[in-house]
Design an enzyme around this catalytic site. Sequence first.
Site, short mmCIF file in Angstrom:
data_model
loop_
_atom_site.label_atom_id
_atom_site.label_comp_id
_atom_site.label_asym_id
_atom_site.label_seq_id
_atom_site.Cartn_x
_atom_site.Cartn_y
_atom_site.Cartn_z
N HIS A 156 -108.60 32.33 -48.41
CA HIS A 156 -108.09 31.34 -49.38
C HIS A 156 -109.05 31.20 -50.56
O HIS A 156 -109.69 30.17 -50.72
CB HIS A 156 -107.89 29.98 -48.71
CG HIS A 156 -106.96 30.00 -47.55
ND1 HIS A 156 -105.60 30.17 -47.67
CD2 HIS A 156 -107.20 29.88 -46.22
CE1 HIS A 156 -105.04 30.16 -46.47
NE2 HIS A 156 -105.98 29.98 -45.58
N ASN B 125 -101.81 30.94 -42.47
CA ASN B 125 -102.75 30.37 -41.51
C ASN B 125 -103.32 31.46 -40.61
O ASN B 125 -104.53 31.62 -40.49
CB ASN B 125 -102.03 29.30 -40.68
CG ASN B 125 -102.96 28.57 -39.72
OD1 ASN B 125 -103.61 29.18 -38.88
ND2 ASN B 125 -103.04 27.26 -39.86
N ASN C 15 -98.74 27.93 -36.74
CA ASN C 15 -100.18 28.10 -36.82
C ASN C 15 -100.57 29.42 -36.16
O ASN C 15 -100.32 30.48 -36.71
CB ASN C 15 -100.85 26.87 -36.19
CG ASN C 15 -102.32 26.77 -36.47
OD1 ASN C 15 -103.06 27.71 -36.26
ND2 ASN C 15 -102.75 25.63 -36.95
N ASN D 152 -104.89 28.13 -32.53
CA ASN D 152 -104.78 29.59 -32.42
C ASN D 152 -104.46 30.02 -30.99
O ASN D 152 -104.80 29.33 -30.04
CB ASN D 152 -106.08 30.25 -32.88
CG ASN D 152 -106.23 30.19 -34.39
OD1 ASN D 152 -105.32 30.55 -35.12
ND2 ASN D 152 -107.37 29.71 -34.86
#
Length: 338
Positions: free
Chosen positions: A117, A151, A207, A253
């Site tokens: 990002h 993500n 996610n 995760n």
Amino acid sequence: AVNPLSSCRNRLNASREIAPVSLPNCRLIKGIETGSEDIDILPNGLAFISSGLKYPGIKSPAPDKPGELFLMDLNEDNPRAVELRISRGFDLASFNPHGISTYVDRDDTVYLFVVNHPHQKSTVELFKFVEDDNSLVHLKTIRHDLLTSVNDIVAMGPDSFYATNDHYFSDFILMFLEMFLGLTWSNVVYYSPKEVKEVAAGFYSANGINISPDRKYIYVADVLDHNVHVMEKHANWNLTHVKTLQLDTLADNLSIDPHTGDIWTGCHPNGMKLFYNDPENLPASEVLRIQNILSEEPVVTRVYADDGSVLQGSSVASVYEGKLLIGTVFHRALYCEL
């Protein structure tokens, strides 16, 4: 009418407190201080760790320090985390790594995909791992209009992957509003150089994503819906929904044990604490192991839970040969022997 504030509090599990579950042989990993948001372990026991994520709305312990990638060799008796060097020509100053995924090609080349990002945007960085000198050669930066707020990813080939977009909006205020209003505009995208398309939609906040050892099923954690979705993967890369496993925690995760097919997940027992990050009321950590997710009665075991005094904001849990690595959004990382 639904009160958005109370439903938002429910999505964040705002009132949940957890009972601790400790493991006998755990130690914090030296050198990892600003997060270990995602971890991926190669079949040979080399573990890649992404560190230093700055995520909108979550206070970063080192806002000006670029992110890093670490490597640990879990075959060693006392494994250490070593920072991976990244080849020249890659902009390290804006490096903000999030989800990661490895792919081992037929010729044993190891590719590392990293969600990045830079400047609040979303890209996927593709690296080649050079084991001889613990370095990564940057091959390319992948950008696409459908990769808006990425993500996590799971690699499908040397240049293809599935990715989750955890929000529809990338602007922080709109992102917060989206969560507050409970919009289900988050999705999963398939990317290859030939074709990019949405393959699953309707999530509150997709996610973690991963794949079963037989490569037939894709698993997606919806962190704000407290569940894990099982999707069947088709020859054209489309996904169809098979089942949803409901949990009472915010699963982040997902990691897969290649031998058993068990899913391991780092979870946020209370998402509100993660955003507030109050030193008097620390975000907790929780690790779940999910066995036989495809069966009528999957078995969910709480393997580890801590109130934040040892480990804050667990986001991933990954196993290799009886060893467990637990990573966090912005805190330390824990190495345990099971």
